[in-house]
Write a protein that holds these residues in place. Sequence first.
Motif, PDB file in Angstrom:
ATOM      1  N   SER A 174       0.791  -1.222   0.000  1.00 41.44           N
ATOM      2  CA  SER A 174       0.000   0.000   0.000  1.00 41.44           C
ATOM      3  C   SER A 174       0.826   1.275   0.000  1.00 41.44           C
ATOM      4  O   SER A 174       0.296   2.343  -0.330  1.00 41.44           O
TER       5      SER A 174
ATOM      6  N   PRO B 154       3.290   1.716  -4.535  1.00 40.07           N
ATOM      7  CA  PRO B 154       2.744   2.883  -5.260  1.00 40.07           C
ATOM      8  C   PRO B 154       3.719   4.051  -5.352  1.00 40.07           C
ATOM      9  O   PRO B 154       3.815   4.700  -6.396  1.00 40.07           O
TER      10      PRO B 154
ATOM     11  N   ALA C  61       6.539   3.270  -7.854  1.00 39.60           N
ATOM     12  CA  ALA C  61       6.100   2.761  -9.156  1.00 39.60           C
ATOM     13  C   ALA C  61       6.922   3.306 -10.321  1.00 39.60           C
ATOM     14  O   ALA C  61       7.282   2.546 -11.234  1.00 39.60           O
TER      15      ALA C  61
ATOM     16  N   ARG D  91       6.416   6.857 -17.053  1.00 39.56           N
ATOM     17  CA  ARG D  91       6.987   6.304 -15.823  1.00 39.56           C
ATOM     18  C   ARG D  91       8.506   6.273 -15.893  1.00 39.56           C
ATOM     19  O   ARG D  91       9.192   6.498 -14.897  1.00 39.56           O
TER      20      ARG D  91
END
Length: 292
Positions: A203, A207, A210, A281
């Motif tokens: 969690s 993230p 990422a 990304r």
Amino acid sequence: MKSSATGRARGTAGGPGFLRRHTNALWGLAAWAMGLFFLLPAAWMVLTSFHSETDAATNPPSVAAELTVDGYREFFGASTGASPWPTLANSAIAAVASTGLVLALAIPAAYALAVRPVRRSSDVLFFFLSTKMLPAVAGLLPVYLAARYFGLLDNIWLLAVLYTAMNLPIAVWMMRSFLADIPVSILEAAAIDGAGLLTVFRSVIIPLAAPGIAATSLICFIFSWNEMLFARVLTGVRAATAPVFLTGFVTSQGLFLAQLCAAAVAVSLPVLAAGFAAQDRLVQGLSLGAVK
């Protein structure tokens, strides 16, 4: 009033702002020229892939030669019947499997080295880095003998394991850099709320990291997809990869330049597609500290 206007005109024409704009423009032109210089070989390869073998072999090369897709037809086995799909599938299996294993091992290792530092972590990082100092060809013979002893020659999963070992040090260094940028206060807040280690990973860390994971996975995928030395020596027919298939266009009969360029373009497309899909990304991840 006239002298004041003249002074303002001179300041506009020769002031520091004027020089700064011209300097920036020159640097921009230099950057574009350098980018085009590095792009030219790739563009020439694409153009040559659409030429016939006769036009591709001319000296000097013919830019305005007639375009054809014969090179791509030969790549897909129009006359020989040799299909590239098995080798492309082998490359995809080895690259995807090794990248997944690398991430599964590198993220916990980087967490231990960045967020929860272990004793003598600098020595551990140097050990990871020292494994890349050995040339790959130096370990080729022992790996070949071990693979032959255990009956693993011409096995795609052996390549996946080898690619994992080759890319793991780079992945650990990159992921450590990304995870070190995560504020410790966020992890402490999650621990105060009662989150366990797995919950924090799922969690919070995943993230936030990422972009770094995307950058690391793309680089590992590219390295695995392009590797040819071990694939050329350790595979035969069943586990041959796409780079090995490319060497088939260099034969004793000569160099089939147009076909080779067409094959190189076709083999490069999966990597380019992955790069375009993850470009946001990738840029974000590299700018967060992977190359600092």
